[in-house]
Design an enzyme around this catalytic site. Sequence first.
Site, PDB file in Angstrom:
ATOM      1  N   ASP A  11       0.862  -1.168   0.000  1.00 45.51           N
ATOM      2  CA  ASP A  11       0.000   0.000   0.000  1.00 45.51           C
ATOM      3  C   ASP A  11       0.910   1.232   0.000  1.00 45.51           C
ATOM      4  O   ASP A  11       2.105   1.132   0.321  1.00 45.51           O
ATOM      5  CB  ASP A  11      -0.856  -0.066   1.272  1.00 45.51           C
ATOM      6  CG  ASP A  11      -1.669   1.173   1.498  1.00 45.51           C
ATOM      7  OD1 ASP A  11      -2.349   1.609   0.562  1.00 45.51           O
ATOM      8  OD2 ASP A  11      -1.628   1.709   2.629  1.00 45.51           O
ATOM      9  N   ASP A  13      -0.095   5.052   1.034  1.00 43.29           N
ATOM     10  CA  ASP A  13      -0.311   5.956   2.164  1.00 43.29           C
ATOM     11  C   ASP A  13      -0.325   5.158   3.473  1.00 43.29           C
ATOM     12  O   ASP A  13      -1.175   4.295   3.660  1.00 43.29           O
ATOM     13  CB  ASP A  13      -1.648   6.689   1.967  1.00 43.29           C
ATOM     14  CG  ASP A  13      -2.012   7.557   3.154  1.00 43.29           C
ATOM     15  OD1 ASP A  13      -1.105   7.973   3.896  1.00 43.29           O
ATOM     16  OD2 ASP A  13      -3.222   7.810   3.332  1.00 43.29           O
ATOM     17  N   GLY A  48      -7.178   4.393   3.415  1.00 42.79           N
ATOM     18  CA  GLY A  48      -7.289   3.292   2.447  1.00 42.79           C
ATOM     19  C   GLY A  48      -8.540   3.292   1.595  1.00 42.79           C
ATOM     20  O   GLY A  48      -8.610   2.527   0.643  1.00 42.79           O
TER      21      GLY A  48
HETATM   22  P1  B16 Z   1      -6.869  10.138  -3.877  1.00 40.67           P
HETATM   23  P2  B16 Z   1      -3.679   4.214  -0.026  1.00 40.67           P
HETATM   24  C1  B16 Z   1      -5.529   6.125  -0.047  1.00 40.67           C
HETATM   25  O1  B16 Z   1      -4.228   5.729  -0.285  1.00 40.67           O
HETATM   26  C2  B16 Z   1      -5.613   6.976   1.198  1.00 40.67           C
HETATM   27  O2  B16 Z   1      -5.264   6.216   2.341  1.00 40.67           O
HETATM   28  C3  B16 Z   1      -7.033   7.466   1.358  1.00 40.67           C
HETATM   29  O3  B16 Z   1      -7.143   8.275   2.515  1.00 40.67           O
HETATM   30  C4  B16 Z   1      -7.437   8.258   0.102  1.00 40.67           C
HETATM   31  O4  B16 Z   1      -8.790   8.655   0.194  1.00 40.67           O
HETATM   32  C5  B16 Z   1      -7.261   7.366  -1.121  1.00 40.67           C
HETATM   33  O5  B16 Z   1      -5.911   6.930  -1.183  1.00 40.67           O
HETATM   34  C6  B16 Z   1      -7.630   8.066  -2.408  1.00 40.67           C
HETATM   35  O6  B16 Z   1      -6.710   9.088  -2.679  1.00 40.67           O
HETATM   36  O7  B16 Z   1      -7.877  11.164  -3.460  1.00 40.67           O
HETATM   37  O8  B16 Z   1      -5.467  10.688  -4.020  1.00 40.67           O
HETATM   38  O9  B16 Z   1      -7.302   9.380  -5.104  1.00 40.67           O
HETATM   39  O10 B16 Z   1      -3.622   4.023   1.464  1.00 40.67           O
HETATM   40  O11 B16 Z   1      -4.604   3.233  -0.714  1.00 40.67           O
HETATM   41  O12 B16 Z   1      -2.329   4.295  -0.668  1.00 40.67           O
HETATM   42 MG    MG Z   2      -2.870   3.055   3.410  1.00 37.66          MG
END
Ligand code: B16
Ligand code: MG
Length: 223
Positions: A11, A13, A48
Amino acid sequence: MALDIRALIFDLDGVITDTAELHYQSWKRLSEEEGIPFTRHDNEQLRGVDRRESLRRILKGQPIEESIAQEWMTRKNNYYTTLLQDLTPDNRLPGVVNFLEEARAAGLKIGLGSASRNANPVLDKLSLRSMFDVVGDGYSVARTKPAPDLFVWVAGALGVPPMQSVVFEDAEAGIAAGLEGGFWTVGLGDPANVGRAHVLIRDLSQAAVRAILESVEQMSVKG
Ligand code: B16
Ligand code: MG
């Protein structure tokens, strides 16, 4: 060896970098403009999950016209991408590069599975793009986490079946996605979020690839 792990899927974030804080600041700015209560505690519920689901959780069941939702998400994403401009390799989480190099040296394939549509620009800012064989992001599949589709997509692109792949996740939705897809799972951080994972670690600086593979092998032998 009972198992032959051939790929690690990370993953983004919360595992590779901590963009949760930047997501928080961006949603906070939008929510203040629109008069919606939103706290750091609320932000933890967004880990996530994709942008649309994040907005749904922020609104806590309050209905919203789809055209307004789209405008709010665009505005939030503009705030977020502006904050991303300041991201540098210093924003890699502890232990990330050593861990990826160790995986590469062990002959494992390396994938990224992020719900974010900004995953590629984030990897570029961190100067990490070249360390991944495959990058799956918020554009790769229609159903993101907790559906297993994204990790299955990444594993397919790597040419490795889920049961021979290990997913590294910091979010409840991500561990659920990994388990549902038939992957081995490593949970990073708070056990309240990732307690269902096969293996728990604090962060990548606290783990060695070899030790993770051995833990998984032992679990598979115990059945
Ligand atoms: P975006 P991951 C996720 O990243 C984040 O944890 C989540 O908080 C966010 O809403 C999602 O990406 C979408 O992000 O707005 O940039 O498309 O943890 O899956 O890497
Ligand atoms: Mg994450």
